[in-house]
Design a protein around this motif. Structure first.
Motif, PDB file in Angstrom:
ATOM      1  N   SER A 196       0.833  -1.207   0.000  1.00  0.00           N
ATOM      2  CA  SER A 196       0.000   0.000   0.000  1.00  0.00           C
ATOM      3  C   SER A 196       0.864   1.252   0.000  1.00  0.00           C
ATOM      4  O   SER A 196       0.570   2.217  -0.714  1.00  0.00           O
ATOM      5  CB  SER A 196      -0.916   0.008   1.220  1.00  0.00           C
ATOM      6  OG  SER A 196      -1.766  -1.102   1.205  1.00  0.00           O
ATOM      7  N   LEU A 197       1.903   1.243   0.780  1.00  0.00           N
ATOM      8  CA  LEU A 197       2.819   2.386   0.829  1.00  0.00           C
ATOM      9  C   LEU A 197       3.424   2.652  -0.547  1.00  0.00           C
ATOM     10  O   LEU A 197       3.446   3.783  -1.019  1.00  0.00           O
ATOM     11  CB  LEU A 197       3.921   2.128   1.856  1.00  0.00           C
ATOM     12  CG  LEU A 197       4.995   3.198   1.984  1.00  0.00           C
ATOM     13  CD1 LEU A 197       4.392   4.473   2.566  1.00  0.00           C
ATOM     14  CD2 LEU A 197       6.125   2.700   2.851  1.00  0.00           C
ATOM     15  N   GLY A 198       3.905   1.609  -1.194  1.00  0.00           N
ATOM     16  CA  GLY A 198       4.497   1.764  -2.522  1.00  0.00           C
ATOM     17  C   GLY A 198       3.504   2.275  -3.552  1.00  0.00           C
ATOM     18  O   GLY A 198       3.821   3.140  -4.369  1.00  0.00           O
ATOM     19  N   ALA A 199       2.277   1.751  -3.505  1.00  0.00           N
ATOM     20  CA  ALA A 199       1.260   2.188  -4.463  1.00  0.00           C
ATOM     21  C   ALA A 199       0.891   3.647  -4.240  1.00  0.00           C
ATOM     22  O   ALA A 199       0.738   4.411  -5.200  1.00  0.00           O
ATOM     23  CB  ALA A 199       0.021   1.305  -4.340  1.00  0.00           C
ATOM     24  N   LEU A 200       0.758   4.063  -3.004  1.00  0.00           N
ATOM     25  CA  LEU A 200       0.367   5.443  -2.720  1.00  0.00           C
ATOM     26  C   LEU A 200       1.515   6.425  -2.954  1.00  0.00           C
ATOM     27  O   LEU A 200       1.277   7.564  -3.343  1.00  0.00           O
ATOM     28  CB  LEU A 200      -0.160   5.554  -1.291  1.00  0.00           C
ATOM     29  CG  LEU A 200      -1.463   4.781  -1.044  1.00  0.00           C
ATOM     30  CD1 LEU A 200      -1.814   4.785   0.432  1.00  0.00           C
ATOM     31  CD2 LEU A 200      -2.596   5.342  -1.870  1.00  0.00           C
ATOM     32  N   GLN A 201       2.747   5.999  -2.726  1.00  0.00           N
ATOM     33  CA  GLN A 201       3.882   6.882  -2.956  1.00  0.00           C
ATOM     34  C   GLN A 201       4.093   7.171  -4.437  1.00  0.00           C
ATOM     35  O   GLN A 201       4.668   8.195  -4.791  1.00  0.00           O
ATOM     36  CB  GLN A 201       5.162   6.289  -2.374  1.00  0.00           C
ATOM     37  CG  GLN A 201       5.294   6.493  -0.899  1.00  0.00           C
ATOM     38  CD  GLN A 201       6.617   5.955  -0.370  1.00  0.00           C
ATOM     39  OE1 GLN A 201       7.222   5.064  -0.952  1.00  0.00           O
ATOM     40  NE2 GLN A 201       7.055   6.505   0.736  1.00  0.00           N
ATOM     41  N   SER A 202       3.619   6.302  -5.296  1.00  0.00           N
ATOM     42  CA  SER A 202       3.827   6.512  -6.730  1.00  0.00           C
ATOM     43  C   SER A 202       3.118   7.771  -7.233  1.00  0.00           C
ATOM     44  O   SER A 202       3.487   8.314  -8.266  1.00  0.00           O
ATOM     45  CB  SER A 202       3.355   5.293  -7.518  1.00  0.00           C
ATOM     46  OG  SER A 202       1.947   5.145  -7.414  1.00  0.00           O
ATOM     47  N   PHE A 203       2.137   8.253  -6.503  1.00  0.00           N
ATOM     48  CA  PHE A 203       1.433   9.475  -6.892  1.00  0.00           C
ATOM     49  C   PHE A 203       2.145  10.735  -6.418  1.00  0.00           C
ATOM     50  O   PHE A 203       1.832  11.831  -6.865  1.00  0.00           O
ATOM     51  CB  PHE A 203       0.011   9.475  -6.324  1.00  0.00           C
ATOM     52  CG  PHE A 203      -0.852   8.390  -6.885  1.00  0.00           C
ATOM     53  CD1 PHE A 203      -1.380   8.516  -8.157  1.00  0.00           C
ATOM     54  CD2 PHE A 203      -1.113   7.251  -6.154  1.00  0.00           C
ATOM     55  CE1 PHE A 203      -2.178   7.508  -8.687  1.00  0.00           C
ATOM     56  CE2 PHE A 203      -1.914   6.249  -6.667  1.00  0.00           C
ATOM     57  CZ  PHE A 203      -2.443   6.371  -7.937  1.00  0.00           C
ATOM     58  N   MET A 204       3.066  10.606  -5.493  1.00  0.00           N
ATOM     59  CA  MET A 204       3.648  11.782  -4.858  1.00  0.00           C
ATOM     60  C   MET A 204       4.674  12.511  -5.729  1.00  0.00           C
ATOM     61  O   MET A 204       4.769  13.734  -5.648  1.00  0.00           O
ATOM     62  CB  MET A 204       4.288  11.399  -3.518  1.00  0.00           C
ATOM     63  CG  MET A 204       3.276  10.907  -2.497  1.00  0.00           C
ATOM     64  SD  MET A 204       1.885  12.024  -2.245  1.00  0.00           S
ATOM     65  CE  MET A 204       2.674  13.439  -1.576  1.00  0.00           C
ATOM     66  N   VAL A 205       5.444  11.814  -6.529  1.00  0.00           N
ATOM     67  CA  VAL A 205       6.473  12.479  -7.331  1.00  0.00           C
ATOM     68  C   VAL A 205       5.851  13.403  -8.383  1.00  0.00           C
ATOM     69  O   VAL A 205       6.227  14.582  -8.450  1.00  0.00           O
ATOM     70  CB  VAL A 205       7.437  11.453  -7.956  1.00  0.00           C
ATOM     71  CG1 VAL A 205       8.387  12.123  -8.933  1.00  0.00           C
ATOM     72  CG2 VAL A 205       8.233  10.755  -6.860  1.00  0.00           C
ATOM     73  N   PRO A 206       4.874  12.961  -9.168  1.00  0.00           N
ATOM     74  CA  PRO A 206       4.255  13.913 -10.103  1.00  0.00           C
ATOM     75  C   PRO A 206       3.584  15.082  -9.381  1.00  0.00           C
ATOM     76  O   PRO A 206       3.639  16.223  -9.842  1.00  0.00           O
ATOM     77  CB  PRO A 206       3.225  13.077 -10.860  1.00  0.00           C
ATOM     78  CG  PRO A 206       3.664  11.682 -10.700  1.00  0.00           C
ATOM     79  CD  PRO A 206       4.369  11.612  -9.381  1.00  0.00           C
TER      80      PRO A 206
END
Length: 72
Positions: free
Chosen positions: A13-23
């Motif tokens: 879950s952490l990895g999936a949600l972090q993928s939105f943070m860089v853009p």
């Protein structure tokens, strides 16, 4: 964490949600910095990503000493 399964779900879950943070972060740099300063803003943002990773890797020392269940 009581089980490996709970740990795995949390980590995925952490990895999936972090993928939105860089853009999202680059969008904030675009809005908050003037065009002439966006290089500086991007540099700060990118540096924070790597510094955070380096600090998080120190977690390995705590895991080694205390075990993964008592980790900070």
């Amino acid at each position: 964490m009581d089980s490996f399964e709970a740990f795995a779900v949390g980590r995925l879950s952490l990895g999936a949600l972090q993928s939105f943070m860089v853009p999202f972060g680059y969008g904030l740099v675009d809005k908050w910095f003037a065009p002439s300063q966006r290089g500086t803003g991007t540099s700060i943002f990118n540096s924070a990503i790597y510094i955070g990773g380096a600090v998080a890797s120190l977690n390995l020392l705590f895991t080694e000493k205390l075990g993964w269940r008592t980790d900070l």
